[in-house]
Write a protein that holds these residues in place. Structure first.
Motif, short mmCIF file in Angstrom:
data_model
loop_
_atom_site.label_atom_id
_atom_site.label_comp_id
_atom_site.label_asym_id
_atom_site.label_seq_id
_atom_site.Cartn_x
_atom_site.Cartn_y
_atom_site.Cartn_z
N LEU A 146 0.96 -1.20 0.19
CA LEU A 146 0.20 0.11 -0.06
C LEU A 146 0.79 1.10 0.01
CD1 LEU A 146 -3.17 0.39 -0.06
CD2 LEU A 146 -3.00 0.45 2.62
N ALA A 147 2.04 1.11 0.50
CA ALA A 147 2.97 2.29 0.66
C ALA A 147 3.62 2.52 -0.74
CB ALA A 147 4.12 2.15 1.70
N GLY A 148 3.81 1.50 -1.80
CA GLY A 148 3.94 1.54 -2.95
C GLY A 148 5.62 1.35 -2.96
N LEU A 149 5.81 0.18 -2.26
CA LEU A 149 7.64 -0.14 -2.41
C LEU A 149 7.75 -1.15 -3.59
CD1 LEU A 149 8.68 -0.83 1.57
CD2 LEU A 149 9.11 1.10 -0.14
N PRO A 150 8.94 -0.74 -4.22
CA PRO A 150 9.14 -1.52 -5.64
C PRO A 150 8.81 -3.03 -5.76
CG PRO A 150 10.78 0.19 -5.10
CD PRO A 150 10.14 0.04 -3.97
N PRO A 151 9.30 -4.03 -5.04
CA PRO A 151 9.02 -5.21 -5.57
C PRO A 151 7.56 -5.77 -5.23
CG PRO A 151 10.40 -5.54 -3.60
CD PRO A 151 9.79 -4.04 -3.82
N LEU A 152 6.65 -4.88 -4.96
CA LEU A 152 5.31 -5.08 -4.63
C LEU A 152 4.10 -4.50 -5.57
CD1 LEU A 152 5.68 -4.68 -0.76
CD2 LEU A 152 5.34 -6.72 -2.02
N THR A 153 2.92 -4.90 -5.45
CA THR A 153 2.13 -4.53 -6.25
C THR A 153 1.82 -2.82 -6.29
OG1 THR A 153 0.66 -6.47 -6.16
CG2 THR A 153 -0.46 -4.76 -7.27
N GLY A 154 1.73 -2.33 -5.29
CA GLY A 154 1.50 -1.05 -5.12
C GLY A 154 2.42 -0.05 -5.72
N PHE A 155 3.52 -0.56 -6.11
CA PHE A 155 4.49 0.40 -6.98
C PHE A 155 3.82 0.58 -8.24
CE2 PHE A 155 8.40 0.41 -9.39
CZ PHE A 155 9.02 1.73 -9.09
N LEU A 156 3.21 -0.49 -8.76
CA LEU A 156 2.87 -0.43 -10.06
C LEU A 156 2.01 0.88 -10.47
CD1 LEU A 156 2.29 -1.44 -13.11
CD2 LEU A 156 0.46 -2.97 -11.95
N PRO A 157 0.84 1.26 -9.92
CA PRO A 157 0.26 2.67 -10.38
C PRO A 157 1.36 3.81 -10.09
CG PRO A 157 -0.59 1.90 -8.17
CD PRO A 157 0.13 0.65 -8.92
N LYS A 158 2.00 3.93 -9.12
CA LYS A 158 2.82 4.98 -8.78
C LYS A 158 3.89 5.15 -9.86
CE LYS A 158 2.43 5.54 -3.66
NZ LYS A 158 1.32 4.82 -3.67
N TRP A 159 4.47 4.08 -10.20
CA TRP A 159 5.40 4.05 -11.42
C TRP A 159 4.80 4.59 -12.52
CZ3 TRP A 159 6.55 -1.12 -13.93
CH2 TRP A 159 7.86 -0.92 -15.04
N LEU A 160 3.60 4.06 -12.98
CA LEU A 160 3.08 4.28 -14.32
C LEU A 160 2.65 5.94 -14.31
CD1 LEU A 160 0.83 1.20 -14.95
CD2 LEU A 160 2.99 1.82 -16.21
N ILE A 161 2.03 6.23 -13.21
CA ILE A 161 1.37 7.82 -12.93
C ILE A 161 2.97 8.60 -13.05
CG2 ILE A 161 0.83 9.51 -11.39
CD1 ILE A 161 -1.22 7.28 -10.52
N ILE A 162 3.91 8.39 -12.51
CA ILE A 162 5.08 9.24 -12.48
C ILE A 162 5.61 9.40 -13.93
CG2 ILE A 162 7.54 9.45 -11.91
CD1 ILE A 162 6.71 8.48 -9.06
N GLN A 163 5.54 8.03 -14.84
CA GLN A 163 6.11 7.99 -16.14
C GLN A 163 5.22 8.93 -17.11
OE1 GLN A 163 6.31 3.97 -17.41
NE2 GLN A 163 6.63 4.41 -19.35
#
Length: 346
Positions: A251-268
């Motif tokens: 939920l915090a968005g740390l890289p190896p986990l699912t929560g990183f995916l939306p943050k990564w795509l949004i920043i991109q």
């Protein structure tokens, strides 16, 4: 609560959500939102505790105001353009009023004050409904009107939401309030990308709803309402506590986990839209959220309870983990490798 009454309320929730997300006409969308509001009120106040009744009253007043503004903005738009279609929200004043109304329904800053209080007064499962199901119809309305919304206004509200959601969650000790501020921060991520890539907003919402459901169900299974109880839950259910640790980090968005995916795509996507400063600010602000997720995870798994604890020690029972918690947690942790497939769906 009477099972028949509960069935009626849950059915009404499903009906209201379905009406709103499938309608093209503003009046039908408004009707669905009203059905939703009226169906959730008894579920909030079912314990008859003064705090629950207060939460239901606050929720009703805020949602009634927001619904009135939705109707007002659609009528103003119809007055100027002759269109009642949701996708034809072209008048700038109507778009502005609609943004305020939906933000009020969702709990985006600066209309966020009601949300932590209502969540704190509700049972955990009702809190789960308020954080996920009740946010879906307003998000779909934003999705359908995204091309006519003001990008500057949404970006400002999004950055403020992530900042305040992280900041105000720092000193909380009640798990429901922490989840409320977590929800406000996640809504900021959804709002910032809405105008530029609406489908990313929906993907973010789906993944957020999945991870939040896993956390709420775990907390409900362990009967945890505050951090001091969470500290003593390790001896009662070690496997659940471990699962909670991983889901919170996701939920915090740390890289190896699912929560990183939306943050990564949004920043991109923000970087592609020449909004690198906004992407940098929102990334830094999400560190505030990371702090209180880590605090929760630390309380759940790493600390041993003090010897002079005020809480009665729980008996350890070998109760099997609910299969829905197991499935949701697995998804909350392991979806990152299939992100190319998820992005093609979106």
């Amino acid at each position: 609560m009477n099972p028949q009454a509960k069935l009626i309320f849950i059915t009404s929730l499903i009906l209201g959500t379905t009406i709103t997300i499938s309608s093209n006409h503003w009046v039908m969308a408004w009707t669905g939102l009203e059905i939703n509001t009226l169906a959730i009120l008894p579920l909030i106040s079912k314990s008859h505790h003064p705090r629950a009744v207060e939460a239901a009253t606050k929720y009703f007043l805020v949602q009634a105001t927001a619904s009135t503004l939705v109707l007002f903005s659609s009528m103003t738009n119809a007055w100027y353009t002759g269109q009642w279609d949701i996708t034809q929200m072209t008048h700038p004043t109507s778009s502005l009023i609609l943004t305020a109304a939906i933000s009020m329904k969702l709990g985006l800053v600066p209309f966020h004050f009601w949300f932590p209080e209502v969540l704190q007064g509700s049972p955990l499962i009702t809190g789960l409904l308020l954080s996920t199901v009740m946010k879906f119809p307003p998000i779909t309305l934003l999705f359908m009107t995204s091309q006519s919304l003001n990008p500057t206004l949404l970006t400002t509200m999004a950055l403020l939401s992530v900042a305040l959601g992280g900041w105000m969650g720092l000193n909380q000790t009640q798990t429901r309030k922490i989840m409320a501020f977590s929800s406000i921060a996640h809504l900021g991520w959804m709002a910032i990308i809405l105008v530029y890539h609406p489908k990313l907003t929906l993907l973010n919402f789906y993944l957020y709803a999945m991870m939040t459901t896993a956390v709420f169900l775990t907390l409900n299974s362990m009967k945890v309402l505050n951090l001091s109880t969470l500290m003593t839950a390790w001896t009662k259910a070690p496997s659940l506590s471990t699962i909670l640790l991983l889901t919170l980090l996701s939920l915090a968005g740390l890289p190896p986990l699912t929560g990183f995916l939306p943050k990564w795509l949004i920043i991109q996507e923000l970087t592609k839209q020449n909004m690198a400063p906004a992407a940098m600010i929102i990334s830094l602000l999400s560190l505030l959220g990371l702090f209180f997720y880590l605090r929760l995870a630390y309380c759940a798994t790493i600390t041993l309870p003090p010897h002079t604890t005020n809480h009665m020690k729980q008996w350890r029972v070998n109760k099997p983990i609910n299969s829905s918690i197991a499935i949701l947690t697995t998804l909350s942790i392991m979806l990152l490798p299939i992100s190319p497939m998820l992005t093609t769906i979106v």
